[in-house]
Design a protein around this motif. Structure first.
Motif, PDB file in Angstrom:
ATOM      1  N   ILE A   1     -64.348  67.275 184.573  1.00 16.48           N
ATOM      2  CA  ILE A   1     -65.650  66.870 185.323  1.00 16.48           C
ATOM      3  C   ILE A   1     -66.288  66.088 184.412  1.00 16.48           C
ATOM      4  N   ALA A   2     -66.537  64.530 184.449  1.00 14.13           N
ATOM      5  CA  ALA A   2     -67.011  63.619 183.524  1.00 14.13           C
ATOM      6  C   ALA A   2     -68.762  63.233 184.161  1.00 14.13           C
ATOM      7  N   ASP A   3     -69.068  63.535 185.443  1.00 13.92           N
ATOM      8  CA  ASP A   3     -70.225  63.185 185.631  1.00 13.92           C
ATOM      9  C   ASP A   3     -70.697  64.362 186.717  1.00 13.92           C
ATOM     10  N   PRO A   4     -71.430  65.223 186.170  1.00 16.36           N
ATOM     11  CA  PRO A   4     -71.911  66.389 187.017  1.00 16.36           C
ATOM     12  C   PRO A   4     -72.830  66.070 188.322  1.00 16.36           C
ATOM     13  N   LYS A   5     -73.495  64.990 188.243  1.00 13.88           N
ATOM     14  CA  LYS A   5     -74.287  64.836 189.328  1.00 13.88           C
ATOM     15  C   LYS A   5     -73.542  64.140 190.415  1.00 13.88           C
ATOM     16  N   LEU A   6     -72.644  63.168 189.921  1.00 17.52           N
ATOM     17  CA  LEU A   6     -71.744  62.661 191.033  1.00 17.52           C
ATOM     18  C   LEU A   6     -70.914  63.692 191.576  1.00 17.52           C
ATOM     19  N   PHE A   7     -70.384  64.398 190.720  1.00 19.05           N
ATOM     20  CA  PHE A   7     -69.380  65.431 191.295  1.00 19.05           C
ATOM     21  C   PHE A   7     -70.176  66.327 192.496  1.00 19.05           C
ATOM     22  N   MET A   8     -71.244  66.653 192.122  1.00 17.68           N
ATOM     23  CA  MET A   8     -72.069  67.541 193.116  1.00 17.68           C
ATOM     24  C   MET A   8     -72.254  66.766 194.507  1.00 17.68           C
ATOM     25  N   GLU A   9     -72.470  65.512 194.380  1.00 16.61           N
ATOM     26  CA  GLU A   9     -72.693  64.479 195.585  1.00 16.61           C
ATOM     27  C   GLU A   9     -71.414  64.327 196.679  1.00 16.61           C
ATOM     28  N   LYS A  10     -70.246  64.513 195.965  1.00 15.33           N
ATOM     29  CA  LYS A  10     -69.083  64.509 196.530  1.00 15.33           C
ATOM     30  C   LYS A  10     -68.322  65.472 197.203  1.00 15.33           C
ATOM     31  N   VAL A  11     -68.884  66.637 196.966  1.00 16.14           N
ATOM     32  CA  VAL A  11     -68.307  67.865 197.507  1.00 16.14           C
ATOM     33  C   VAL A  11     -69.610  68.797 198.132  1.00 16.14           C
ATOM     34  N   ASN A  12     -69.121  69.884 199.162  1.00 22.54           N
ATOM     35  CA  ASN A  12     -70.031  70.605 199.830  1.00 22.54           C
ATOM     36  C   ASN A  12     -70.667  71.663 198.985  1.00 22.54           C
ATOM     37  N   PHE A  13     -72.279  71.712 198.692  1.00 23.66           N
ATOM     38  CA  PHE A  13     -72.949  72.562 197.961  1.00 23.66           C
ATOM     39  C   PHE A  13     -72.388  74.096 198.211  1.00 23.66           C
ATOM     40  N   ASP A  14     -72.493  74.644 196.957  1.00 27.97           N
ATOM     41  CA  ASP A  14     -71.938  75.971 196.829  1.00 27.97           C
ATOM     42  C   ASP A  14     -72.582  76.621 195.589  1.00 27.97           C
TER      43      ASP A  14
ATOM     44  N   LEU B   1     -65.049  60.482 192.287  1.00 24.53           N
ATOM     45  CA  LEU B   1     -65.263  62.011 192.583  1.00 24.53           C
ATOM     46  C   LEU B   1     -66.262  62.491 191.426  1.00 24.53           C
ATOM     47  N   GLY B   2     -66.434  61.858 190.477  1.00 27.35           N
ATOM     48  CA  GLY B   2     -67.275  62.198 189.266  1.00 27.35           C
ATOM     49  C   GLY B   2     -66.281  62.786 188.303  1.00 27.35           C
ATOM     50  N   LEU B   3     -65.011  62.596 188.417  1.00 26.85           N
ATOM     51  CA  LEU B   3     -64.007  63.238 187.397  1.00 26.85           C
ATOM     52  C   LEU B   3     -63.276  62.202 186.668  1.00 26.85           C
ATOM     53  N   GLU B   4     -62.753  62.598 185.522  1.00 28.92           N
ATOM     54  CA  GLU B   4     -62.114  61.783 184.515  1.00 28.92           C
ATOM     55  C   GLU B   4     -60.502  62.121 184.557  1.00 28.92           C
ATOM     56  N   LEU B   5     -59.926  61.281 185.175  1.00 26.62           N
ATOM     57  CA  LEU B   5     -58.383  61.676 185.066  1.00 26.62           C
ATOM     58  C   LEU B   5     -57.698  61.413 183.536  1.00 26.62           C
ATOM     59  N   LEU B   6     -57.201  62.281 182.947  1.00 24.45           N
ATOM     60  CA  LEU B   6     -56.686  62.476 181.638  1.00 24.45           C
ATOM     61  C   LEU B   6     -55.121  62.141 181.743  1.00 24.45           C
ATOM     62  N   ASP B   7     -54.379  62.717 182.701  1.00 23.73           N
ATOM     63  CA  ASP B   7     -53.119  62.317 182.892  1.00 23.73           C
ATOM     64  C   ASP B   7     -52.430  62.910 183.996  1.00 23.73           C
ATOM     65  N   VAL B   8     -51.419  62.282 184.650  1.00 19.79           N
ATOM     66  CA  VAL B   8     -50.454  62.728 185.590  1.00 19.79           C
ATOM     67  C   VAL B   8     -49.062  62.835 185.214  1.00 19.79           C
ATOM     68  N   THR B   9     -48.462  63.915 185.243  1.00 18.86           N
ATOM     69  CA  THR B   9     -47.253  64.020 184.617  1.00 18.86           C
ATOM     70  C   THR B   9     -46.050  64.609 185.448  1.00 18.86           C
ATOM     71  N   LEU B  10     -45.046  63.911 185.653  1.00 14.30           N
ATOM     72  CA  LEU B  10     -43.941  64.381 186.411  1.00 14.30           C
ATOM     73  C   LEU B  10     -43.426  65.733 185.664  1.00 14.30           C
ATOM     74  N   ARG B  11     -43.460  66.627 186.489  1.00  9.78           N
ATOM     75  CA  ARG B  11     -42.952  67.993 186.159  1.00  9.78           C
ATOM     76  C   ARG B  11     -41.415  68.255 185.913  1.00  9.78           C
ATOM     77  N   ASP B  12     -40.834  67.710 187.340  1.00 11.73           N
ATOM     78  CA  ASP B  12     -39.244  67.736 187.747  1.00 11.73           C
ATOM     79  C   ASP B  12     -39.294  67.066 188.853  1.00 11.73           C
ATOM     80  N   LEU B  13     -37.930  66.472 188.978  1.00 17.17           N
ATOM     81  CA  LEU B  13     -37.344  65.560 189.942  1.00 17.17           C
ATOM     82  C   LEU B  13     -35.825  66.085 190.373  1.00 17.17           C
TER      83      LEU B  13
END
Length: 242
Positions: free
Chosen positions: A78-91, A147-159
Motif C-alpha cells: 500500500i503506497a498511498d493509504p489515503k487513495l487506497f481508502m477511497e477505492k475500497v468500501n470502508f471497514d 488503487l493506491g498500491l505499488e506493484l513490486l513484481d508479478v512472477t509466473l509460478r508454473d505453467l
C-alpha cells in the motif's frame, strides 16, 4: 493522556489513517500520536510491508489453441493509504479492505497476463517458460497505482500443459537431441577420414615415412613365424626414379 485527548499508537510498518465524522484527516506514521478524545475520530491501521498474492489454476488457450494452466504471484504494498481508502468500501477492519483491493487487482492483472500468454504459440511457451518468470507491465503498474498500491513484481509460478502435449514436447526434444548427436558423429567421421587422408598423403610423399612403414610391415610378418629377409641397398628399395 488528558480528559479531552487520547494517545494512539501506530505499530511499526503501519500507517494510521485518521477520519473525523467519516472524513479523511491525516495519515499517521509509526509511533505514539495524540488525538482528540472523541467518538467522531476513527483511526484505521493499514500495513505498509509488502504483501504476496498467489493466483492458481488459471486456464487459457495459446495462440495455436492449446489449453494450458498457469499460476502466478503478485507482490505489492500500500503506497498511498489515503487513495487506497477511497477505492475500497470502508471497514474498521483494514484487512477486509485489503482483501477487496486484492480481488480488484487480481482481476485486472489476470486479464493482462492472459493477453500476454495467449499471444504465444504453445511451443514458444514451452521453450520460453524460464524467461517468462517476470510478467509485470506498465499497464499493471498503472492499475495498481490507481488503487493506491505499488506493484513490486508479478512472477509466473508454473505453467503446465495436458499430458498428451507434454509427451509431444518430450518426443520433440528427444528428436532434437538425437539429430544433434548424429550430426556430431558425422562431423567426427569426416574429420577422421580427412586426417587419415592427410596421413596417407604424407606417407606417400615422404621417403622416411615410407621406409618406416616398410619396417613396420616386415615386423608384422616376422611376428607370424620364422622368416629370412634379404634387404638390399636402400637405394634399390626406393626404386629407380630415372
Amino acid at each position: 493522556m488528558g480528559l479531552f485527548s487520547k494517545d494512539i499508537v501506530v505499530p511499526p510498518n503501519t500507517a494510521g489513517v485518521v477520519f473525523k465524522d467519516s472524513q479523511f484527516q491525516e495519515v499517521l506514521g509509526p509511533g505514539k500520536h495524540r488525538l482528540p478524545n472523541s467518538e467522531s475520530y476513527l483511526t484505521v491501521m493499514l500495513p505498509q510491508v509488502s504483501k504476496m498474492l498467489l493466483v492458481t489454476n488459471q486456464e487459457v488457450l495459446s495462440k495455436d489453441n492449446i489449453a494450458f494452466r498457469f499460476s502466478y504471484f503478485v507482490f505489492y504494498r500500500i503506497a498511498d493509504p489515503k487513495l487506497f481508502m477511497e477505492k475500497v468500501n470502508f471497514d474498521r477492519n483494514g484487512y477486509n479492505m485489503i482483501y477487496e483491493a486484492e480481488q480488484k487487482l487480481q482481476a485486472l492483472i489476470q486479464i493482462e497476463i492472459r493477453n500476454i500468454l495467449s499471444g504465444l504459440q504453445s511451443e514458444e511457451l514451452n521453450e520460453q517458460r524460464s524467461s517468462l518468470t517476470t510478467l509485470r507491465t506498465d499497464r499493471m503498474d498503472a492499475v495498481a497505482a490507481d488503487l493506491g498500491l505499488e506493484l513490486l513484481d508479478v512472477t509466473l509460478r508454473d505453467l503446465t500443459f495436458p499430458k498428451n502435449i507434454q509427451d509431444l514436447f518430450a518426443k520433440q526434444l528427444e528428436s532434437k537431441i538425437r539429430s544433434k548427436t548424429d550430426l556430431e558423429n558425422a562431423r567426427t567421421v569426416v574429420a577422421t577420414a580427412r586426417a587419415l587422408k592427410n596421413a596417407a598423403e604424407m606417407m606417400k610423399d615422404d621417403e622416411n615415412m615410407r621406409f618406416m612403414h616398410y619396417l613396420e610391415t616386415i615386423s608384422k610378418i616376422a611376428e607370424k613365424g620364422k622368416h629370412s629377409f634379404v634387404i638390399g641397398d636402400r637405394e634399390l628399395w626406393k626404386g629407380d626414379k630415372s
